[in-house]
Design a protein around this motif. Structure first.
Motif, mmCIF file in Angstrom:
data_model
loop_
_atom_site.group_PDB
_atom_site.id
_atom_site.type_symbol
_atom_site.label_atom_id
_atom_site.label_comp_id
_atom_site.label_asym_id
_atom_site.label_seq_id
_atom_site.Cartn_x
_atom_site.Cartn_y
_atom_site.Cartn_z
ATOM 1 N N LEU A 15 0.819 -1.207 0.000
ATOM 2 C CA LEU A 15 0.000 0.000 0.000
ATOM 3 C C LEU A 15 0.857 1.263 0.000
ATOM 4 C CD1 LEU A 15 -2.898 -1.005 2.426
ATOM 5 C CD2 LEU A 15 -2.926 -0.896 -0.078
ATOM 6 N N GLY A 16 2.052 1.186 0.563
ATOM 7 C CA GLY A 16 2.927 2.347 0.594
ATOM 8 C C GLY A 16 4.019 2.344 -0.455
ATOM 9 N N TRP A 17 3.998 1.345 -1.373
ATOM 10 C CA TRP A 17 5.102 1.185 -2.311
ATOM 11 C C TRP A 17 5.024 2.169 -3.467
ATOM 12 C CZ3 TRP A 17 9.632 -0.891 -2.095
ATOM 13 C CH2 TRP A 17 10.363 -1.118 -3.270
ATOM 14 N N ARG A 18 6.190 2.685 -3.851
ATOM 15 C CA ARG A 18 6.313 3.534 -5.030
ATOM 16 C C ARG A 18 7.071 2.733 -6.084
ATOM 17 N NH1 ARG A 18 10.426 7.438 -5.695
ATOM 18 N NH2 ARG A 18 10.830 7.313 -3.451
ATOM 19 N N VAL A 19 6.435 2.553 -7.247
ATOM 20 C CA VAL A 19 7.033 1.729 -8.306
ATOM 21 C C VAL A 19 8.436 2.228 -8.619
ATOM 22 C CG1 VAL A 19 6.861 1.036 -10.717
ATOM 23 C CG2 VAL A 19 4.828 1.054 -9.294
ATOM 24 N N THR A 20 9.350 1.274 -8.743
ATOM 25 C CA THR A 20 10.783 1.561 -8.815
ATOM 26 C C THR A 20 11.366 1.092 -10.141
ATOM 27 O OG1 THR A 20 10.963 1.334 -6.420
ATOM 28 C CG2 THR A 20 12.990 1.069 -7.687
ATOM 29 N N ALA A 21 12.348 1.837 -10.640
ATOM 30 C CA ALA A 21 13.093 1.419 -11.833
ATOM 31 C C ALA A 21 14.271 0.563 -11.395
ATOM 32 C CB ALA A 21 13.569 2.635 -12.611
ATOM 33 N N PHE A 22 14.242 -0.720 -11.747
ATOM 34 C CA PHE A 22 15.305 -1.661 -11.411
ATOM 35 C C PHE A 22 16.196 -1.903 -12.635
ATOM 36 C CE2 PHE A 22 12.107 -2.868 -8.259
ATOM 37 C CZ PHE A 22 12.874 -3.084 -7.119
ATOM 38 N N ARG A 23 17.454 -2.187 -12.358
ATOM 39 C CA ARG A 23 18.386 -2.686 -13.373
ATOM 40 C C ARG A 23 18.978 -3.975 -12.835
ATOM 41 N NH1 ARG A 23 21.102 1.511 -13.966
ATOM 42 N NH2 ARG A 23 23.025 1.054 -12.833
ATOM 43 N N VAL A 24 18.742 -5.074 -13.546
ATOM 44 C CA VAL A 24 19.180 -6.398 -13.109
ATOM 45 C C VAL A 24 20.157 -6.938 -14.153
ATOM 46 C CG1 VAL A 24 18.465 -8.710 -12.428
ATOM 47 C CG2 VAL A 24 16.943 -6.764 -12.009
ATOM 48 N N THR A 25 21.364 -7.230 -13.715
ATOM 49 C CA THR A 25 22.389 -7.762 -14.617
ATOM 50 C C THR A 25 22.606 -9.237 -14.285
ATOM 51 O OG1 THR A 25 23.446 -5.586 -14.666
ATOM 52 C CG2 THR A 25 24.725 -7.446 -15.495
ATOM 53 N N VAL A 26 22.321 -10.102 -15.264
ATOM 54 C CA VAL A 26 22.422 -11.556 -15.083
ATOM 55 C C VAL A 26 23.543 -12.071 -15.966
ATOM 56 C CG1 VAL A 26 21.222 -13.764 -15.233
ATOM 57 C CG2 VAL A 26 19.954 -11.693 -14.600
ATOM 58 N N ASP A 27 24.614 -12.534 -15.341
ATOM 59 C CA ASP A 27 25.792 -13.039 -16.074
ATOM 60 C C ASP A 27 26.239 -12.054 -17.151
ATOM 61 O OD1 ASP A 27 25.771 -15.266 -14.491
ATOM 62 O OD2 ASP A 27 24.794 -16.564 -15.956
#
Length: 293
Positions: free
Chosen positions: A171-183
């Protein structure tokens, strides 16, 4: 006959820990095993007790929840020592992934006569975790925040604390921009959470990564992307069975090294403990730990 040292987390286990350990100790000793019980006074003390027991060639029993299992198992990773699990926490998700019995006599039989089997561990590296190791998963975003709230609550127990923590976090979350580096390959998205899972389960039996295996040398990376709160709650309900992975807002990747970054300092957790923010790197340590299961 095996010799055991039980490392107990009295804060997390409390009466539950005693209720589990006392009859189990009776079974082990009746079978002729030697068992010493050590109560930790904190994280560093628990690590020291674990290292000392391993140096004495004892089988180390982690008595508590996933945090205690991750701490003891992480300390033993790469040492050749043997770990036994005594599930006595709220979630017990790593024990669930291993299929450990909960009935006392059956668990005692595993600890007394089971053969150690190699499982993977996760090396965690961040500003506050300089290459520590855990067992189950590393997760960043709303689920880490939910777990923090669940750990803070004193009014609710078990699954109820996770549900209440999750509701408050979402309910309190603000959508976030993630960067995920896999191998080495980068993936960018906006959303709620990223989970690098060695175990299929987290958060009190939720099947976050149904394809994850503890001995395959890989981490399953589950990404919960941007959606309405209603759709997110529906997705969370699917975690009971693992059906969430079929939803379009969920992506699943696999790899050996995962780095999680975000456009703001969102929290991350590891094996039920949350005390840091991203960026964080998780690397699989294939066959790093011998466990009785």
């Amino acid at each position: 006959m095996r010799e055991f040292t039980a490392v107990v987390n009295p804060a997390a286990g409390g009466a539950v820990g005693a209720a589990v350990l006392v009859p189990l100790a009776r079974e082990l000793r009746a079978a002729g095993a030697r068992l010493d019980v050590e109560y930790s006074r904190g994280l560093e003390h628990a690590r020291r007790l674990t290292r000392e027991a391993a140096d004495r060639k004892r089988t180390v029993l982690a008595v508590g929840g996933d945090g205690m299992v991750g701490l003891v198992g992480g300390t033993l990773a790469g040492t050749g020592a043997v770990l036994g699990l005594v599930p006595a926490g709220r979630g017990n998700d790593f024990a669930r992934a291993l299929g450990l019995p909960t009935e006392t006599a059956a668990l005692a039989e595993v600890l007394l006569r089971g053969e150690p089997r190699p499982v993977d561990a996760i090396e965690v590296e961040s500003a506050v975790h300089p290459r520590t190791a855990v067992l189950g998963s590393v997760y960043a975003g709303v689920d880490a925040l939910a777990n923090r709230y669940a750990n803070e609550t004193r009014l609710l127990r078990g699954a109820a604390s996770y549900y209440a923590g999750g509701l408050r976090a979402v309910l309190g979350w603000r959508v976030t921009a993630f960067r995920v580096t896999v191998d080495g390959r980068e993936h960018a998205f906006r959303g709620y959470s990223v989970v690098a899972a060695n175990s299929a389960f987290y958060g009190f039996g939720r099947r976050i990564a149904p394809g994850a295996r503890v001995d395959d040398g890989l981490l399953d990376v589950v990404v919960l992307q941007e959606a309405s709160r209603l759709r997110f709650f529906t997705t969370m309900n699917d975690l009971k069975t693992g059906a969430h992975v079929n939803r379009p807002q969920v992506a699943v990747l696999r790899g050996r090294e995962i780095r999680i970054e975000a456009d703001r300092p969102v929290p991350y957790g590891a094996d039920g403990e949350v005390n840091a923010t991203v960026p964080v790197t998780a690397r699989v340590l294939p066959g790093a730990l011998n466990i009785l299961y």
